[in-house]
Design an enzyme around this catalytic site. Structure first.
Site: not given
Ligand code: AMP
Length: 282
Positions: A30, A34-37, A61, A149, A155, A189
């Site tokens: 969405m 960030h580094r998670g993505h 959602q 993630g 999810q 967030r």
């Molecule tokens: P979102 O943009 O929040 O819908 O997240 C997109 C994808 O990134 C989803 O599969 C999340 O689970 C994953 N994600 C979000 N935050 C993190 C994080 N801190 N570490 C790893 N994956 C993440």
């Protein structure tokens, strides 16, 4: 990097990619990247897949209109971020492309307790929206691999069910949570937290870590009571703290109920921002 805004243009491009024998890795997001993505995208690229990222803030959602309205949308920064990562394609569709003629088909999936516990209990309708959008995006992209993630554990489990039930050839890969140096799980967030609260929110990681440390020596009920009482100080307000089975997220009351992987999962309000986190127990 290619940017596509329509389903037709993306699909025409991906047909050519497939004809060259390449596998497609897909990372739905969405935005407010960030580094998670980046970790998900990096895994797809490193595994050699032609890597498609989507940015779509899916309205269906969000169970909270203010959360949707305030969701960050820094598209210029996101474009640069993806470009720097060497991502192959950004799919940036309008709502009309994702849901043509307002069609919003929710896959018929029996979610059982997953539709009423943990996140589902506090965010009514959220997973219907997630199922809608992920099913639609998978239909559009038809990836070989889908990267998501473990941060959003419920999810992940629900999308695995969707893939199995639909007989889709897509393989789902769940990747570990990426954290800030203080332990706070990265989330789009987090940008809405004050800098003071962003520091203080490391308490969630601290408590999950302590819980893991004490897991073998204490009862689940004790661990849960301790965690909730430590989290229950303003600006924090815990919504749940539970131990769940890793395979189906059924809530555990005692350790004897299950032998496999157990996660501690939690949702905590920090002022007006809702944060979720989890950790695998030893
Ligand atoms: P979102 O943009 O929040 O819908 O997240 C997109 C994808 O990134 C989803 O599969 C999340 O689970 C994953 N994600 C979000 N935050 C993190 C994080 N801190 N570490 C790893 N994956 C993440």
């Amino acid at each position: 990097m290619f940017l596509f805004k329509t389903v037709a243009s993306l699909q025409a491009h991906l047909r050519q990619v497939r004809e060259k024998g390449k596998t497609i890795g897909f990372v739905p997001t969405m935005g407010a990247l960030h580094r998670g993505h980046a970790s998900l995208i990096g895994h797809s690229i490193d595994e050699g897949h032609y890597t498609v990222v989507s940015i779509f803030v899916n309205p269906t959602q969000f169970n909270d209109a203010e959360d949707l309205e305030k969701y960050p949308k820094p598209i210029a920064e996101d474009l640069q971020f993806l470009f720097d990562l060497d991502c192959d394609v950004l799919f940036l569709p309008s709502e009309n492309e994702v849901y043509p003629r307002g069609e919003r088909v929710v896959p018929d999936l029996e979610l059982a307790h997953l539709d009423s516990t943990l996140e589902a209990a506090f965010r009514p309708g959220h997973f219907e929206g997630v199922l809608q959008v992920v099913a639609r995006l998978l239909e559009i992209v038809q990836p070989d691999y889908l990267f998501m993630g473990i941060k959003d554990l419920q999810q992940l489990v629900i999308i695995q069910m969707l893939i199995e039930k639909s007989g889709s050839p897509t393989q789902l890969k769940g990747l570990p949570i990426v954290r800030e140096p203080n332990g706070l799980a990265l989330s789009s967030r987090n940008e809405r937290l004050t800098s003071e609260n962003r520091k203080a929110a490391s308490v969630i990681f601290k408590i999950l870590t302590e819980t893991r440390h004490n897991y073998k020596s204490k009862k689940l009920s004790e661990l849960k009571t301790e965690a909730i009482s430590q989290l229950d100080h303003l600006p924090f307000r815990p919504e749940y703290f539970e131990f769940v089975r890793g395979d189906n997220l059924a809530i555990l009351n005692t350790k004897d109920d299950y032998n496999g992987t157990v996660y501690a999962v939690t949702a905590v309000w920090c002022d007006t921002i809702r944060l979720i986190d989890n950790m695998e127990m030893p």
